[in-house]
Design a protein around this motif. Structure first.
Motif: not given
Length: 192
Positions: A146-169
């Motif tokens: 259920e999170h794949w689309a959100g991760v795909i939309d928010t990943t940039t550069g060398d961060e991977g899923a960090r930005r997405y994870l920072a805004t979720h439980d």
């Protein structure tokens, strides 16, 4: 009720700029790092997808990737995010239902079946979990479908899923003592 289906996504596309060569081609204790990662992932996950990029043909020719599906990331030079997107997109098109993806880095030779099993036990379509070692977040990371689309939309550069994870439980899964979270960023010094 059947247990969730957990796939592994092994990120092995980088050029290893600081290491001096792609880490997928680095030999460590008698096997290539990418082979070690695939072998460990296969003990827990099915399917196992390996994302290659730098010198992908060399890796494909020389590494024993038996039992893994290989995906090529043509944008590997843009950073880890493009490899994560490639892996998750590959899973979205996978035949059969995958509930969660366990994301592993190729340059962590100390990863173990025990740590992957502990992470996979948390799997579900809505799960977000990260391994911790002595209270410090590291890898692997578990991403429910259920999170794949959100991760795909928010990943940039060398961060991977960090930005997405920072805004979720995110569940923190203690893997202290189960694996060595050290990544190989540079070659060992001579004589070490």
């Amino acid at each position: 009720m059947s247990s969730p289906t957990v796939a592994a996504v092994v990120l092995a596309a980088g050029g290893g700029r600081r290491y001096g060569m792609p880490k997928a081609l680095v030999e460590y204790d008698g096997s290539l790092l990418v082979e070690r990662a695939v072998r460990t992932a296969r003990t827990v996950c099915d399917p196992v997808l390996v994302v290659l990029g730098a010198r992908a043909v060399d890796v494909w020719r020389h590494a024993d990737l038996d039992g893994a599906a290989v995906l090529a990331n043509k944008d590997w030079e843009s950073g880890m995010a493009s490899s994560l997107r490639t892996g998750l997109e590959g899973l979205r098109g996978w035949p059969g239902k995958i509930d969660a993806a366990l994301v592993l880095l190729v340059d962590m030779p100390g990863m173990t079946t025990e740590a992957l099993e502990r992470m996979a036990a948390q799997a579900g379509p809505g799960t977000l979990a990260v391994a911790t070692y002595d209270c410090v977040r590291a890898h692997p990371v578990l991403l429910g479908r259920e999170h794949w689309a959100g991760v795909i939309d928010t990943t940039t550069g060398d961060e991977g899923a960090r930005r997405y994870l920072a805004t979720h439980d995110v569940a923190e899964v203690d893997c202290t003592g189960l694996a060595d979270p050290t990544d190989l960023d540079v070659p060992p010094s001579p004589g070490v």
